[in-house]
Each structure stands twice: as structure tokens, then as C-alpha cells.
Design a protein around this motif. Structure first.
Motif, PDB file in Angstrom:
ATOM      1  N   ALA A  25       0.832  -1.212   0.000  1.00 43.08           N
ATOM      2  CA  ALA A  25       0.000   0.000   0.000  1.00 43.08           C
ATOM      3  C   ALA A  25       0.865   1.260   0.000  1.00 43.08           C
ATOM      4  CB  ALA A  25      -0.932  -0.017   1.214  1.00 43.08           C
ATOM      5  N   VAL A  26       1.935   1.266   0.792  1.00 41.86           N
ATOM      6  CA  VAL A  26       2.854   2.408   0.825  1.00 41.86           C
ATOM      7  C   VAL A  26       3.463   2.627  -0.552  1.00 41.86           C
ATOM      8  CG1 VAL A  26       5.092   3.216   1.693  1.00 41.86           C
ATOM      9  CG2 VAL A  26       3.381   2.331   3.292  1.00 41.86           C
ATOM     10  N   ASN A  27       3.926   1.549  -1.173  1.00 42.75           N
ATOM     11  CA  ASN A  27       4.560   1.665  -2.483  1.00 42.75           C
ATOM     12  C   ASN A  27       3.590   2.223  -3.519  1.00 42.75           C
ATOM     13  OD1 ASN A  27       5.265   0.117  -5.302  1.00 42.75           O
ATOM     14  ND2 ASN A  27       7.080   0.855  -4.209  1.00 42.75           N
ATOM     15  N   LEU A  28       2.355   1.765  -3.497  1.00 41.42           N
ATOM     16  CA  LEU A  28       1.364   2.283  -4.440  1.00 41.42           C
ATOM     17  C   LEU A  28       1.176   3.787  -4.265  1.00 41.42           C
ATOM     18  CD1 LEU A  28      -1.241  -0.586  -4.307  1.00 41.42           C
ATOM     19  CD2 LEU A  28      -0.114   0.246  -6.370  1.00 41.42           C
ATOM     20  N   LEU A  29       1.095   4.234  -3.021  1.00 42.46           N
ATOM     21  CA  LEU A  29       0.906   5.664  -2.772  1.00 42.46           C
ATOM     22  C   LEU A  29       2.156   6.470  -3.115  1.00 42.46           C
ATOM     23  CD1 LEU A  29      -1.202   5.530   0.489  1.00 42.46           C
ATOM     24  CD2 LEU A  29      -1.922   6.448  -1.727  1.00 42.46           C
ATOM     25  N   GLU A  30       3.333   5.926  -2.831  1.00 41.27           N
ATOM     26  CA  GLU A  30       4.562   6.644  -3.142  1.00 41.27           C
ATOM     27  C   GLU A  30       4.805   6.736  -4.647  1.00 41.27           C
ATOM     28  OE1 GLU A  30       7.331   5.896   0.806  1.00 41.27           O
ATOM     29  OE2 GLU A  30       7.558   4.522  -0.892  1.00 41.27           O
ATOM     30  N   GLU A  31       4.508   5.675  -5.368  1.00 37.22           N
ATOM     31  CA  GLU A  31       4.797   5.626  -6.797  1.00 37.22           C
ATOM     32  C   GLU A  31       3.647   6.112  -7.677  1.00 37.22           C
ATOM     33  OE1 GLU A  31       7.847   4.904  -8.005  1.00 37.22           O
ATOM     34  OE2 GLU A  31       8.469   4.745  -5.910  1.00 37.22           O
ATOM     35  N   HIS A  32       2.412   5.998  -7.165  1.00 29.82           N
ATOM     36  CA  HIS A  32       1.233   6.317  -7.981  1.00 29.82           C
ATOM     37  C   HIS A  32       0.209   7.121  -7.191  1.00 29.82           C
ATOM     38  CE1 HIS A  32       2.781   3.399 -10.868  1.00 29.82           C
ATOM     39  NE2 HIS A  32       2.956   2.575  -9.850  1.00 29.82           N
ATOM     40  N   GLY A  33       0.677   7.955  -6.269  1.00 34.33           N
ATOM     41  CA  GLY A  33      -0.206   8.667  -5.348  1.00 34.33           C
ATOM     42  C   GLY A  33      -1.302   9.483  -5.989  1.00 34.33           C
ATOM     43  N   LYS A  34      -1.066   9.988  -7.183  1.00 34.14           N
ATOM     44  CA  LYS A  34      -2.094  10.787  -7.853  1.00 34.14           C
ATOM     45  C   LYS A  34      -3.118   9.914  -8.559  1.00 34.14           C
ATOM     46  CE  LYS A  34       0.852  14.700  -8.246  1.00 34.14           C
ATOM     47  NZ  LYS A  34       1.791  15.485  -8.898  1.00 34.14           N
ATOM     48  N   GLU A  35      -2.796   8.619  -8.670  1.00 37.75           N
ATOM     49  CA  GLU A  35      -3.673   7.701  -9.396  1.00 37.75           C
ATOM     50  C   GLU A  35      -4.447   6.747  -8.488  1.00 37.75           C
ATOM     51  OE1 GLU A  35      -1.184   5.607 -12.238  1.00 37.75           O
ATOM     52  OE2 GLU A  35       0.111   7.358 -12.325  1.00 37.75           O
ATOM     53  N   VAL A  36      -4.085   6.695  -7.186  1.00 33.09           N
ATOM     54  CA  VAL A  36      -4.728   5.740  -6.285  1.00 33.09           C
ATOM     55  C   VAL A  36      -5.178   6.401  -4.989  1.00 33.09           C
ATOM     56  CG1 VAL A  36      -3.442   3.740  -7.155  1.00 33.09           C
ATOM     57  CG2 VAL A  36      -2.553   5.005  -5.203  1.00 33.09           C
ATOM     58  N   LEU A  69       2.192   5.199   5.991  1.00 32.71           N
ATOM     59  CA  LEU A  69       0.973   5.001   5.216  1.00 32.71           C
ATOM     60  C   LEU A  69      -0.065   6.074   5.536  1.00 32.71           C
ATOM     61  CD1 LEU A  69      -0.321   3.074   3.174  1.00 32.71           C
ATOM     62  CD2 LEU A  69      -1.136   1.722   5.104  1.00 32.71           C
ATOM     63  N   ALA A  70      -0.292   6.305   6.816  1.00 33.58           N
ATOM     64  CA  ALA A  70      -1.251   7.343   7.222  1.00 33.58           C
ATOM     65  C   ALA A  70      -0.770   8.717   6.766  1.00 33.58           C
ATOM     66  CB  ALA A  70      -1.456   7.310   8.733  1.00 33.58           C
ATOM     67  N   GLY A  71       0.538   8.956   6.842  1.00 29.09           N
ATOM     68  CA  GLY A  71       1.098  10.221   6.395  1.00 29.09           C
ATOM     69  C   GLY A  71       0.928  10.458   4.904  1.00 29.09           C
ATOM     70  N   LEU A  72       0.810   9.380   4.154  1.00 28.72           N
ATOM     71  CA  LEU A  72       0.598   9.480   2.706  1.00 28.72           C
ATOM     72  C   LEU A  72      -0.881   9.635   2.357  1.00 28.72           C
ATOM     73  CD1 LEU A  72       3.132   6.756   1.514  1.00 28.72           C
ATOM     74  CD2 LEU A  72       3.302   9.227   1.114  1.00 28.72           C
ATOM     75  N   GLY A  73      -1.732   9.650   3.386  1.00 29.04           N
ATOM     76  CA  GLY A  73      -3.151   9.903   3.159  1.00 29.04           C
ATOM     77  C   GLY A  73      -4.063   8.700   3.208  1.00 29.04           C
ATOM     78  N   ALA A  74      -3.525   7.526   3.510  1.00 32.03           N
ATOM     79  CA  ALA A  74      -4.381   6.344   3.605  1.00 32.03           C
ATOM     80  C   ALA A  74      -5.206   6.405   4.889  1.00 32.03           C
ATOM     81  CB  ALA A  74      -3.543   5.075   3.592  1.00 32.03           C
ATOM     82  N   GLU A  75      -6.415   5.913   4.810  1.00 30.86           N
ATOM     83  CA  GLU A  75      -7.261   5.796   5.986  1.00 30.86           C
ATOM     84  C   GLU A  75      -7.093   4.376   6.516  1.00 30.86           C
ATOM     85  OE1 GLU A  75     -11.834   6.934   7.286  1.00 30.86           O
ATOM     86  OE2 GLU A  75     -11.181   7.215   5.219  1.00 30.86           O
ATOM     87  N   VAL A  76      -6.845   4.245   7.829  1.00 37.39           N
ATOM     88  CA  VAL A  76      -6.588   2.939   8.441  1.00 37.39           C
ATOM     89  C   VAL A  76      -7.503   2.756   9.642  1.00 37.39           C
ATOM     90  CG1 VAL A  76      -4.868   1.437   9.512  1.00 37.39           C
ATOM     91  CG2 VAL A  76      -4.154   3.088   7.753  1.00 37.39           C
ATOM     92  N   LYS A  77      -8.217   1.628   9.654  1.00 37.12           N
ATOM     93  CA  LYS A  77      -9.109   1.324  10.780  1.00 37.12           C
ATOM     94  C   LYS A  77      -8.883  -0.099  11.261  1.00 37.12           C
ATOM     95  CE  LYS A  77     -12.707   4.636   9.796  1.00 37.12           C
ATOM     96  NZ  LYS A  77     -14.120   4.944   9.936  1.00 37.12           N
ATOM     97  N   LEU A  78      -9.103  -0.272  12.572  1.00 38.77           N
ATOM     98  CA  LEU A  78      -9.034  -1.581  13.209  1.00 38.77           C
ATOM     99  C   LEU A  78     -10.439  -2.014  13.578  1.00 38.77           C
ATOM    100  CD1 LEU A  78      -6.216  -0.854  15.838  1.00 38.77           C
ATOM    101  CD2 LEU A  78      -5.939  -1.517  13.436  1.00 38.77           C
ATOM    102  N   CYS A  79     -10.747  -3.274  13.381  1.00 41.94           N
ATOM    103  CA  CYS A  79     -12.044  -3.825  13.748  1.00 41.94           C
ATOM    104  C   CYS A  79     -12.243  -3.700  15.260  1.00 41.94           C
ATOM    105  CB  CYS A  79     -12.114  -5.293  13.318  1.00 41.94           C
ATOM    106  SG  CYS A  79     -13.545  -6.175  13.953  1.00 41.94           S
TER     107      CYS A  79
END
Length: 118
Positions: A25-36, A69-79
């Protein structure tokens, strides 16, 4: 924009599945952040990944990966049900991580273009 939901189930230090899901997930945001756009939901023992204060002697630090990951804008939740079952609901969480419900992950599933399970 590609919307991706990562669902994690494994203990963060019992196997490398949770770490691999997070670094993917980190790699996707770092490499394709404007697309994902990325959201992460942790079930079962993966909820342990969201606890603050991790300090492993060897190998990856899952807390640091979650903070990136959170710093890159991902939303993270725990059940929440999973944290209650493990007696950890009141413990401090990694910055950017919050508790979530089955309703949250259901909404995220309908939101997502792809659901990726680790």
C-alpha cells in the motif's frame, strides 16, 4: 482514480503478510499517489498492528510503516470487535489509526474498485 481497499487478517509479527500488505500500500501511494486512493481495514490479529509503542528487535517495524501510510493519506481502521476480543480497545493507537466497524468495512468494500486481502 483507482480506489483500493486492503484487508489484513494476520498478526503483524507472526508472519510477514500484514507487513507485506502495508508496504504494498505504501509503495502504491509513493509511486502512484495521484492515481490511487487507499484504505486499510485490519481484522483478527492484524489489529495488533495498530498498537502504539512497537519496538521489534529484528525485522520490519509495522508501526513505522503504518505511520508512513497514514502520512501518505491512507485511511486505516481496526475492527472494534476484534480489539475488544483481544482486550486492547483502550490501548493507545498508532497516529492516524482509528477503530472501525463492520459497517465501515462494508461501505469501503462498495467504495473500492479492488479489494486486496493479506
Amino acid at each position: 482514480m483507482q480506489k483500493l481497499l486492503f484487508i489484513l487478517n494476520e498478526s503483524p509479527y507472526g508472519t510477514e503478510k500484514t507487513f507485506n500488505g502495508l508496504r504494498h500500500a505504501v509503495n502504491l501511494l509513493e509511486e502512484h499517489g495521484k492515481e490511487v486512493e487507499v484504505k486499510v481495514f485490519c481484522f483478527s490479529d492484524a489489529v495488533l498492528a495498530g498498537l502504539s509503542g512497537q519496538n521489534p528487535n529484528d525485522g520490519p517495524n509495522v508501526q513505522q510503516t503504518l505511520e508512513v501510510l497514514a502520512g501518505l493519506g491512507a485511511e486505516v481502521k481496526l475492527c472494534t470487535s476484534c480489539t475488544k476480543a483481544r482486550g486492547i480497545t483502550q490501548l493507545p493507537l498508532v497516529k492516524g489509526v482509528s477503530l472501525g466497524t463492520l459497517d465501515d468495512v462494508s461501505d469501503w468494500t462498495l467504495w473500492a474498485d479492488k479489494v486486496i486481502n493479506f
